[in-house]
Design a protein around this motif. Structure first.
Motif, mmCIF file in Angstrom:
data_model
loop_
_atom_site.group_PDB
_atom_site.id
_atom_site.type_symbol
_atom_site.label_atom_id
_atom_site.label_comp_id
_atom_site.label_asym_id
_atom_site.label_seq_id
_atom_site.Cartn_x
_atom_site.Cartn_y
_atom_site.Cartn_z
ATOM 1 N N THR A 186 -42.560 52.027 40.802
ATOM 2 C CA THR A 186 -43.948 52.070 40.353
ATOM 3 C C THR A 186 -44.777 52.991 41.240
ATOM 4 O O THR A 186 -44.678 52.951 42.462
ATOM 5 C CB THR A 186 -44.554 50.663 40.388
ATOM 6 N N CYS A 224 -54.978 53.056 37.321
ATOM 7 C CA CYS A 224 -54.341 51.740 37.239
ATOM 8 C C CYS A 224 -55.387 50.667 36.978
ATOM 9 O O CYS A 224 -56.503 50.729 37.487
ATOM 10 C CB CYS A 224 -53.576 51.434 38.522
ATOM 11 N N HIS A 264 -47.779 54.741 33.047
ATOM 12 C CA HIS A 264 -46.563 54.115 33.576
ATOM 13 C C HIS A 264 -45.435 54.204 32.546
ATOM 14 O O HIS A 264 -44.304 54.553 32.881
ATOM 15 C CB HIS A 264 -46.806 52.640 33.918
ATOM 16 N N PRO A 313 -44.792 49.008 35.079
ATOM 17 C CA PRO A 313 -46.251 48.986 35.283
ATOM 18 C C PRO A 313 -46.609 48.163 36.511
ATOM 19 O O PRO A 313 -45.940 47.186 36.838
ATOM 20 C CB PRO A 313 -46.795 48.332 34.016
#
Length: 131
Positions: free
Chosen positions: A6, A12, A21, A28
């Protein structure tokens, strides 16, 4: 093929962040997962709050010239009426102050806090955990 680790981005915690993502074939982050869960929950809540009006099965009858004239007169009268401004002390008035860059009065600030608190409590009850 194993997923890429990640990567945390500025986006985000948003729907776009989740899509980034997915596009990078990575897991994610927790912020994006929580935001997506909240987005889906709000979509469910809104769908339950908005009444569904079934589509008529038969086509609507044509409008007569008298009805068209009456509709036009009503529309013109409504367009001349000044817009309704929400009273201070409500969440809508707080939004108006924010949108117009006005100073927020204490009554509107209190209403906004009350609205957010009620909304967060409802989300907590629906999810069974703190929002």
């Amino acid at each position: 093929m194993p997923a890429v680790p990640t990567t945390y981005r500025n986006g985000c915690g948003t729907f776009l962040g989740l899509k980034l993502h997915q596009a990078a074939d990575e897991h994610p982050c927790s912020e994006c997962l929580i935001a997506e869960e909240r987005r889906l929950l709000e979509a469910t809540l809104l769908r339950e709050l908005v009444p569904v009006r079934p589509t008529p099965l038969e086509p609507l009858p044509p409008i007569t010239p008298e009805q068209a004239a009456r509709n036009l007169a009503t529309l013109n009268a409504e367009m001349r009426r000044p817009p309704r401004v929400p009273n201070c002390g409500s969440y809508a008035a707080w939004q108006r102050h924010q949108r117009n860059g006005e100073e927020i009065d204490p009554a509107c600030a209190t209403a906004a806090r009350r609205y957010r608190k009620t909304r967060n409590l409802a989300l907590q009850q629906m999810t069974g955990r703190a929002a």
